[in-house]
Design a protein around this motif. Structure first.
Motif, PDB file in Angstrom:
ATOM      1  N   LEU A   8     -21.079  -0.764 -15.696  1.00 44.40           N
ATOM      2  CA  LEU A   8     -22.027  -1.868 -15.481  1.00 44.40           C
ATOM      3  C   LEU A   8     -23.450  -1.395 -15.733  1.00 44.40           C
ATOM      4  CD1 LEU A   8     -20.490  -3.529 -12.300  1.00 44.40           C
ATOM      5  CD2 LEU A   8     -20.384  -4.380 -14.654  1.00 44.40           C
ATOM      6  N   GLY A   9     -23.646  -0.786 -16.914  1.00 40.24           N
ATOM      7  CA  GLY A   9     -25.012  -0.525 -17.361  1.00 40.24           C
ATOM      8  C   GLY A   9     -25.591  -1.846 -17.833  1.00 40.24           C
ATOM      9  N   LEU A  10     -26.675  -1.769 -18.567  1.00 42.55           N
ATOM     10  CA  LEU A  10     -27.316  -3.003 -19.050  1.00 42.55           C
ATOM     11  C   LEU A  10     -26.324  -3.848 -19.846  1.00 42.55           C
ATOM     12  CD1 LEU A  10     -30.762  -1.590 -20.231  1.00 42.55           C
ATOM     13  CD2 LEU A  10     -30.279  -2.999 -18.209  1.00 42.55           C
ATOM     14  N   MET A  11     -25.531  -3.182 -20.715  1.00 39.50           N
ATOM     15  CA  MET A  11     -24.603  -3.932 -21.548  1.00 39.50           C
ATOM     16  C   MET A  11     -23.401  -4.434 -20.748  1.00 39.50           C
ATOM     17  SD  MET A  11     -24.171  -5.302 -24.399  1.00 39.50           S
ATOM     18  CE  MET A  11     -25.192  -4.625 -25.701  1.00 39.50           C
ATOM     19  N   GLY A  12     -22.829  -3.557 -19.919  1.00 31.98           N
ATOM     20  CA  GLY A  12     -21.665  -3.967 -19.117  1.00 31.98           C
ATOM     21  C   GLY A  12     -21.997  -5.152 -18.224  1.00 31.98           C
ATOM     22  N   GLN A  13     -23.182  -5.151 -17.644  1.00 30.78           N
ATOM     23  CA  GLN A  13     -23.584  -6.284 -16.798  1.00 30.78           C
ATOM     24  C   GLN A  13     -23.678  -7.564 -17.617  1.00 30.78           C
ATOM     25  OE1 GLN A  13     -26.903  -5.746 -14.154  1.00 30.78           O
ATOM     26  NE2 GLN A  13     -26.333  -3.649 -13.689  1.00 30.78           N
ATOM     27  N   TRP A  29     -15.882  -2.390 -12.210  1.00 30.87           N
ATOM     28  CA  TRP A  29     -16.042  -1.086 -11.564  1.00 30.87           C
ATOM     29  C   TRP A  29     -17.195  -0.364 -12.256  1.00 30.87           C
ATOM     30  CZ3 TRP A  29     -15.983   3.739 -13.851  1.00 30.87           C
ATOM     31  CH2 TRP A  29     -16.108   4.830 -12.973  1.00 30.87           C
ATOM     32  N   ASN A  30     -17.982   0.343 -11.474  1.00 27.42           N
ATOM     33  CA  ASN A  30     -19.030   1.204 -12.031  1.00 27.42           C
ATOM     34  C   ASN A  30     -19.076   2.489 -11.218  1.00 27.42           C
ATOM     35  OD1 ASN A  30     -21.302   1.360 -14.008  1.00 27.42           O
ATOM     36  ND2 ASN A  30     -22.473   1.741 -12.134  1.00 27.42           N
ATOM     37  N   ARG A  31     -19.402   3.601 -11.896  1.00 27.47           N
ATOM     38  CA  ARG A  31     -19.440   4.902 -11.224  1.00 27.47           C
ATOM     39  C   ARG A  31     -20.369   4.873 -10.015  1.00 27.47           C
ATOM     40  NH1 ARG A  31     -21.894   9.804 -14.645  1.00 27.47           N
ATOM     41  NH2 ARG A  31     -23.639   8.336 -14.616  1.00 27.47           N
ATOM     42  N   ALA A  65     -16.683  10.543 -24.143  1.00 29.83           N
ATOM     43  CA  ALA A  65     -16.318  11.552 -23.137  1.00 29.83           C
ATOM     44  C   ALA A  65     -16.291  10.899 -21.760  1.00 29.83           C
ATOM     45  CB  ALA A  65     -17.317  12.705 -23.172  1.00 29.83           C
ATOM     46  N   ALA A  66     -17.243  10.007 -21.504  1.00 28.25           N
ATOM     47  CA  ALA A  66     -17.280   9.305 -20.214  1.00 28.25           C
ATOM     48  C   ALA A  66     -16.068   8.383 -20.061  1.00 28.25           C
ATOM     49  CB  ALA A  66     -18.582   8.508 -20.079  1.00 28.25           C
ATOM     50  N   VAL A  67     -15.626   7.778 -21.171  1.00 27.59           N
ATOM     51  CA  VAL A  67     -14.438   6.894 -21.109  1.00 27.59           C
ATOM     52  C   VAL A  67     -13.232   7.713 -20.647  1.00 27.59           C
ATOM     53  CG1 VAL A  67     -12.831   5.469 -22.438  1.00 27.59           C
ATOM     54  CG2 VAL A  67     -15.296   5.366 -22.931  1.00 27.59           C
ATOM     55  N   GLU A  69     -13.242  10.579 -19.074  1.00 32.80           N
ATOM     56  CA  GLU A  69     -13.453  11.095 -17.722  1.00 32.80           C
ATOM     57  C   GLU A  69     -13.139  10.021 -16.678  1.00 32.80           C
ATOM     58  OE1 GLU A  69     -17.356  12.943 -17.293  1.00 32.80           O
ATOM     59  OE2 GLU A  69     -17.294  12.467 -15.155  1.00 32.80           O
ATOM     60  N   LEU A  70     -13.619   8.801 -16.915  1.00 35.28           N
ATOM     61  CA  LEU A  70     -13.431   7.775 -15.883  1.00 35.28           C
ATOM     62  C   LEU A  70     -11.993   7.281 -15.826  1.00 35.28           C
ATOM     63  CD1 LEU A  70     -13.382   4.465 -16.812  1.00 35.28           C
ATOM     64  CD2 LEU A  70     -15.637   5.103 -17.620  1.00 35.28           C
ATOM     65  N   LEU A  71     -11.289   7.310 -16.981  1.00 38.96           N
ATOM     66  CA  LEU A  71      -9.896   6.862 -16.952  1.00 38.96           C
ATOM     67  C   LEU A  71      -8.978   7.953 -16.414  1.00 38.96           C
ATOM     68  CD1 LEU A  71      -9.635   4.730 -20.215  1.00 38.96           C
ATOM     69  CD2 LEU A  71      -9.412   3.916 -17.860  1.00 38.96           C
TER      70      LEU A  71
HETATM   71  N1  NAP Z   1     -28.098  -1.618 -24.590  1.00 40.93           N
HETATM   72  C1  NAP Z   1     -27.938  -1.960 -25.861  1.00 40.93           C
HETATM   73  O1  NAP Z   1     -28.820  -2.568 -26.496  1.00 40.93           O
HETATM   74  C2  NAP Z   1     -26.639  -1.646 -26.577  1.00 40.93           C
HETATM   75  C3  NAP Z   1     -26.353  -2.289 -27.797  1.00 40.93           C
HETATM   76  C4  NAP Z   1     -25.154  -2.003 -28.441  1.00 40.93           C
HETATM   77  C5  NAP Z   1     -24.290  -1.070 -27.904  1.00 40.93           C
HETATM   78  N2  NAP Z   1     -24.600  -0.452 -26.724  1.00 40.93           N
HETATM   79  C6  NAP Z   1     -23.659   0.564 -26.211  1.00 40.93           C
HETATM   80  O2  NAP Z   1     -23.131   0.177 -24.965  1.00 40.93           O
HETATM   81  C7  NAP Z   1     -22.864   1.351 -24.195  1.00 40.93           C
HETATM   82  C8  NAP Z   1     -23.511   1.197 -22.818  1.00 40.93           C
HETATM   83  O3  NAP Z   1     -24.910   1.009 -23.024  1.00 40.93           O
HETATM   84  P1  NAP Z   1     -25.881   0.472 -21.864  1.00 40.93           P
HETATM   85  O4  NAP Z   1     -27.057  -0.098 -22.544  1.00 40.93           O
HETATM   86  O5  NAP Z   1     -25.103  -0.354 -20.898  1.00 40.93           O
HETATM   87  O6  NAP Z   1     -26.277   1.878 -21.189  1.00 40.93           O
HETATM   88  P2  NAP Z   1     -26.837   2.128 -19.704  1.00 40.93           P
HETATM   89  O7  NAP Z   1     -27.550   0.946 -19.180  1.00 40.93           O
HETATM   90  O8  NAP Z   1     -27.550   3.437 -19.768  1.00 40.93           O
HETATM   91  O9  NAP Z   1     -25.505   2.314 -18.850  1.00 40.93           O
HETATM   92  C9  NAP Z   1     -24.656   3.421 -19.022  1.00 40.93           C
HETATM   93  C10 NAP Z   1     -23.379   3.169 -18.272  1.00 40.93           C
HETATM   94  O10 NAP Z   1     -22.489   4.280 -18.495  1.00 40.93           O
HETATM   95  C11 NAP Z   1     -22.038   4.749 -17.235  1.00 40.93           C
HETATM   96  N3  NAP Z   1     -21.687   6.162 -17.331  1.00 40.93           N
HETATM   97  C12 NAP Z   1     -22.391   7.139 -17.949  1.00 40.93           C
HETATM   98  N4  NAP Z   1     -21.736   8.310 -17.843  1.00 40.93           N
HETATM   99  C13 NAP Z   1     -20.597   8.066 -17.143  1.00 40.93           C
HETATM  100  C14 NAP Z   1     -19.500   8.862 -16.718  1.00 40.93           C
HETATM  101  N5  NAP Z   1     -19.437  10.179 -17.004  1.00 40.93           N
HETATM  102  N6  NAP Z   1     -18.497   8.263 -16.027  1.00 40.93           N
HETATM  103  C15 NAP Z   1     -18.545   6.941 -15.748  1.00 40.93           C
HETATM  104  N7  NAP Z   1     -19.559   6.116 -16.119  1.00 40.93           N
HETATM  105  C16 NAP Z   1     -20.565   6.685 -16.813  1.00 40.93           C
HETATM  106  C17 NAP Z   1     -23.200   4.475 -16.302  1.00 40.93           C
HETATM  107  O11 NAP Z   1     -22.757   4.527 -14.964  1.00 40.93           O
HETATM  108  P3  NAP Z   1     -23.830   4.766 -13.767  1.00 40.93           P
HETATM  109  O12 NAP Z   1     -24.406   3.399 -13.454  1.00 40.93           O
HETATM  110  O13 NAP Z   1     -23.003   5.310 -12.673  1.00 40.93           O
HETATM  111  O14 NAP Z   1     -24.860   5.739 -14.290  1.00 40.93           O
HETATM  112  C18 NAP Z   1     -23.573   3.052 -16.758  1.00 40.93           C
HETATM  113  O15 NAP Z   1     -22.655   2.118 -16.253  1.00 40.93           O
HETATM  114  C19 NAP Z   1     -23.407   2.541 -24.994  1.00 40.93           C
HETATM  115  O16 NAP Z   1     -22.367   3.165 -25.706  1.00 40.93           O
HETATM  116  C20 NAP Z   1     -24.373   1.880 -25.943  1.00 40.93           C
HETATM  117  O17 NAP Z   1     -24.557   2.629 -27.146  1.00 40.93           O
HETATM  118  C21 NAP Z   1     -25.745  -0.733 -26.049  1.00 40.93           C
END
Ligand code: NAP
Length: 279
Positions: A8-13, A29-31, A65-67, A69-71
């Motif tokens: 649930l980073g910016l994109m997951g949300q 689920w989020n870490r 790698a995170a995928v 690890e979490l699975l």
């Molecule tokens: N944002 C964009 O504009 C965009 C556009 C296209 C594609 N994407 C892709 O979407 C994906 C997510 O991007 P985002 O923008 O959502 O990034 P983000 O806001 O930085 O969020 C990263 C997410 O990854 C989780 N995470 C990192 N390491 C982890 C680990 N070892 N085990 C479990 N969870 C872990 C974080 O959990 P925590 O909350 O616990 O840190 C968080 O939920 C990336 O691959 C990115 O390239 C993003």
């Protein structure tokens, strides 16, 4: 439809919010805790619980790698894992095997949008991998973005995603160098960009299908400026940058490729012929 989202980073949300809005029953689920607040989804404490909750499991985290690890050791029997994490073709192919070994069906996806665009007409998601999984979930996934299924090879979505990002970085490189040149004379960059550069870049982008056709045909004759003309133009550009006190760092690699192609005897060919130096 029951759909789980891991990450649930910016994109997951944005993905979760949009699927909830489309009427799906979403488990998340989020870490780190606390990211599910206000999403309208059901938050669970472990990734395994999220996988157990839905036949479609979407994962969108930092990297592959995170995928893994979490699975961890979670079994994926009767599950479709849709990985929307950004990665490389080789990683996606390995991930498809990894998921198959855990009993799951794998779809890879490349998101061509920022989080704010998810659920709006401008967003696109590229898919590759299991055709049966794509067919089953295509309609539900259409709530997120337009869809383009590229084929059974899981590596295709990241390949096309990275190719599209490559085009984007090229555009931004050109824009930044142009802006540096204009700013070197303290001229207004914003006005230059909207009134002059953008229409020009759009006009030039309109020529790329012609270049693509030449590349596919391997025929590089041109009736516009040839490589020698462009090589001399690039030398001129680089000198102008030096005289203006700004760095042509993002342009120099293109100049090198032009030099090599002309030196190899292809000065009369068109720009599309540069691809032969990149193969
Ligand atoms: N944002 C964009 O504009 C965009 C556009 C296209 C594609 N994407 C892709 O979407 C994906 C997510 O991007 P985002 O923008 O959502 O990034 P983000 O806001 O930085 O969020 C990263 C997410 O990854 C989780 N995470 C990192 N390491 C982890 C680990 N070892 N085990 C479990 N969870 C872990 C974080 O959990 P925590 O909350 O616990 O840190 C968080 O939920 C990336 O691959 C990115 O390239 C993003």
């Amino acid at each position: 439809m029951r759909i789980s989202i891991l990450g649930l980073g910016l994109m997951g949300q944005a993905l979760a919010r949009t699927l909830v809005g489309a009427g799906h029953s979403v488990t998340v689920w989020n870490r780190t805790e606390g990211k599910a607040d206000g999403l309208g989804a059901t938050a669970v404490a472990t990734a395994a619980e999220a996988v157990a909750a839905s036949p479609l499991v979407i994962v969108c985290v930092l990297d592959y790698a995170a995928v893994r690890e979490l699975l961890g050791l979670v079994q994926l029997d009767d599950r479709v894992l849709l990985n929307l994490t950004n990665g490389r073709p080789a990683e996606a192919r390995d991930m498809a095997d990894w998921v198959a070994a855990r009993g799951g069906d794998y779809l890879d996806g490349g998101i061509m949008a920022v989080p704010q665009m998810i659920g709006t007409p401008g967003a696109l998601i590229l898919y590759s991998g299991s055709p049966a999984a794509f067919e089953r979930y295509e309609e539900a996934l259409s709530a997120l973005a337009g869809s383009r299924y590229l084929g059974t090879d899981a590596g295709l979505a990241p390949l096309y995603d990275l190719a599209m990002l490559t085009g984007m970085y090229g555009q931004f490189a050109g824009f930044l160098e142009a802006a540096a040149l204009i700013a070197s004379e303290k001229r207004p960059v914003a006005e230059f960009t909207t009134e002059l550069l953008l229409p020009w870049m759009n006009a030039m982008a309109g020529r790329t299908p012609e270049l693509a056709a030449a590349i596919e045909a391997g025929e590089y004759a041109t009736d516009v400026s040839n490589l020698e003309v462009n090589r001399v133009g690039m030398v001129n550009l680089v000198r102008a940058f030096e005289e203006q006190g700004v760095k042509p760092d993002l342009l120099l690699p293109m100049g090198d490729v032009l030099d090599r192609r002309v030196a190899a005897g292809h000065g009369a060919e068109g720009l599309a012929s540069l691809i032969e130096e990149l193969r």
